[in-house]
Design a protein around this motif. Structure first.
Motif, mmCIF file in Angstrom:
data_model
loop_
_atom_site.group_PDB
_atom_site.id
_atom_site.type_symbol
_atom_site.label_atom_id
_atom_site.label_comp_id
_atom_site.label_asym_id
_atom_site.label_seq_id
_atom_site.Cartn_x
_atom_site.Cartn_y
_atom_site.Cartn_z
ATOM 1 N N LEU A 46 27.338 8.879 7.133
ATOM 2 C CA LEU A 46 26.222 9.823 7.005
ATOM 3 C C LEU A 46 25.538 9.691 5.644
ATOM 4 N N TRP A 47 24.240 9.567 5.680
ATOM 5 C CA TRP A 47 23.440 9.460 4.459
ATOM 6 C C TRP A 47 22.327 10.489 4.521
ATOM 7 N N GLN A 48 21.976 11.008 3.352
ATOM 8 C CA GLN A 48 20.820 11.905 3.236
ATOM 9 C C GLN A 48 19.598 11.060 2.910
ATOM 10 N N THR A 49 18.601 11.161 3.771
ATOM 11 C CA THR A 49 17.421 10.314 3.637
ATOM 12 C C THR A 49 16.440 10.879 2.609
ATOM 13 N N GLN A 50 15.888 9.996 1.799
ATOM 14 C CA GLN A 50 14.868 10.347 0.816
ATOM 15 C C GLN A 50 13.615 9.517 1.116
ATOM 16 N N THR A 51 12.749 9.427 0.148
ATOM 17 C CA THR A 51 11.639 8.483 0.175
ATOM 18 C C THR A 51 11.633 7.768 -1.172
ATOM 19 N N PRO A 52 11.010 6.583 -1.265
ATOM 20 C CA PRO A 52 10.098 5.997 -0.289
ATOM 21 C C PRO A 52 10.799 5.427 0.932
ATOM 22 N N LYS A 102 -5.853 -1.128 3.772
ATOM 23 C CA LYS A 102 -6.594 -2.383 3.897
ATOM 24 C C LYS A 102 -5.608 -3.543 4.022
ATOM 25 N N GLU A 103 -5.807 -4.579 3.255
ATOM 26 C CA GLU A 103 -4.931 -5.745 3.325
ATOM 27 C C GLU A 103 -3.648 -5.464 2.552
ATOM 28 N N ALA A 104 -2.553 -5.294 3.265
ATOM 29 C CA ALA A 104 -1.254 -5.075 2.638
ATOM 30 C C ALA A 104 -0.176 -5.620 3.553
ATOM 31 N N ASP A 105 0.849 -6.208 2.969
ATOM 32 C CA ASP A 105 1.974 -6.718 3.755
ATOM 33 C C ASP A 105 2.935 -5.587 4.105
ATOM 34 N N LEU A 106 3.119 -4.675 3.151
ATOM 35 C CA LEU A 106 4.052 -3.576 3.312
ATOM 36 C C LEU A 106 3.352 -2.248 3.072
ATOM 37 N N VAL A 107 3.838 -1.201 3.753
ATOM 38 C CA VAL A 107 3.333 0.147 3.515
ATOM 39 C C VAL A 107 4.514 1.022 3.109
ATOM 40 N N ALA A 108 4.372 1.691 1.969
ATOM 41 C CA ALA A 108 5.386 2.631 1.480
ATOM 42 C C ALA A 108 4.874 4.049 1.674
ATOM 43 N N VAL A 109 5.736 4.917 2.177
ATOM 44 C CA VAL A 109 5.409 6.334 2.303
ATOM 45 C C VAL A 109 6.351 7.103 1.385
ATOM 46 N N THR A 149 11.300 12.908 12.928
ATOM 47 C CA THR A 149 11.750 13.657 11.755
ATOM 48 C C THR A 149 11.317 13.006 10.456
ATOM 49 N N ASP A 150 11.061 11.719 10.494
ATOM 50 C CA ASP A 150 10.543 10.988 9.332
ATOM 51 C C ASP A 150 9.908 9.701 9.842
ATOM 52 N N ASP A 151 9.392 8.893 8.928
ATOM 53 C CA ASP A 151 8.724 7.648 9.322
ATOM 54 C C ASP A 151 9.705 6.691 9.994
ATOM 55 N N SER A 152 10.903 6.614 9.440
ATOM 56 C CA SER A 152 11.904 5.700 9.979
ATOM 57 C C SER A 152 12.248 6.015 11.429
ATOM 58 N N ALA A 159 0.864 -1.181 0.000
ATOM 59 C CA ALA A 159 0.000 0.000 0.000
ATOM 60 C C ALA A 159 0.900 1.230 0.000
ATOM 61 N N LEU A 160 0.553 2.218 -0.792
ATOM 62 C CA LEU A 160 1.342 3.449 -0.915
ATOM 63 C C LEU A 160 0.596 4.617 -0.286
ATOM 64 N N ILE A 161 1.258 5.299 0.636
ATOM 65 C CA ILE A 161 0.716 6.522 1.230
ATOM 66 C C ILE A 161 1.514 7.705 0.716
ATOM 67 N N ILE A 162 0.803 8.711 0.207
ATOM 68 C CA ILE A 162 1.461 9.923 -0.281
ATOM 69 C C ILE A 162 0.879 11.138 0.438
ATOM 70 N N PRO A 163 1.664 11.768 1.313
ATOM 71 C CA PRO A 163 1.227 13.046 1.897
ATOM 72 C C PRO A 163 1.354 14.143 0.843
#
Length: 229
Positions: A158-164, A97-104, A187-190, A5-9
């Motif tokens: 050090l890494w710059q975080t992106q999405t998904p 709904k029914e999803a194994d993974l959620v991507a933001v 600061t983020d979902d992670s 499932a994909l969530i997009i703010p």
């Protein structure tokens, strides 16, 4: 293949772009930025549902974009986001709904490569959480409230975080529920998942997966999408 499932703010304003239209709904080369972003996810084989969190004013516009950009059989929903990004995603999670993974994924990152999304899904399936990012190019300094440098972290770590950012559904649900209960703002979902002790791995992406935030970003996006002027 696990279901995703994909969530997009998509409630960001256009203020920093000097634009009256919210960023996700600005058009480039005949399509909204949100449409360009969705096009990067539609080839993902496990994608089963899309949830868009946006402002009340643009709710119907978001629905129209989903109808145009997504396959006819794709389950999608649009809802009014919360006060903060974290609130919007918490509300959107209730619609999954029914999803194994959620991507933001940020609505205004329209250049993420589908192959990177697939890699991120594979890692999340394996360890529970995965985040796309790139190694920091510049030396990073830590400063205090007076802008005095207090530390220079070793750049190779050090890494710059992106999405998904992609997680097993039950892990992300637990992380958001705990943050809501404890009034914790991450600061983020992670960051919400990390604080519970779950493993999250970084997946190397590309610098082209930039977030359209400032006028120069919009100019570059227009160039990359073939819009002149």
């Amino acid at each position: 293949m696990n279901s995703v499932a994909l969530i997009i703010p998509a409630a960001g304003s256009g203020e920093r772009l000097n634009h009256s239209i919210p960023k996700p709904f600005i058009e480039i080369a005949g399509k909204s930025i949100l449409e360009h972003t969705l096009s990067r996810f539609t080839p993902v084989k496990g994608l089963r549902q899309v949830v868009i969190a946006t402002s009340a004013e643009y709710l119907e516009r978001a629905r129209s974009i989903c109808r145009a950009a997504l396959p006819p059989d794709m389950d999608f929903g649009c809802l009014v986001g919360g006060e903060q990004r974290q609130d919007s995603i918490f509300n959107a999670l209730q619609q999954v709904k029914e999803a194994d993974l959620v991507a933001v994924h940020d609505a205004v990152r329209p250049f993420v490569e589908t192959v990177v999304i697939d890699q991120c899904i594979e890692v999340a399936e394996d360890v529970g959480g995965a985040v796309v990012g790139v190694p920091a190019k510049d030396t990073i300094k830590k400063v205090d409230d007076d802008q005095v440098i207090t530390d220079t972290p070793e750049r190779k770590y050090l890494w710059q975080t992106q999405t998904p950012q992609i997680f097993k559904k039950e892990i992300l649900n637990e992380a958001y529920a705990k943050a809501e209960q404890e009034h914790f703002q991450g600061t983020d979902d992670s960051s919400l998942v990390e604080r519970l002790g779950y493993t999250v791995k970084m997946v190397k992406g590309n610098h082209s997966n930039f977030k359209i935030t400032y006028p120069v970003d919009l100019k570059l996006a227009k160039l990359l999408l073939g819009e002149s002027g």
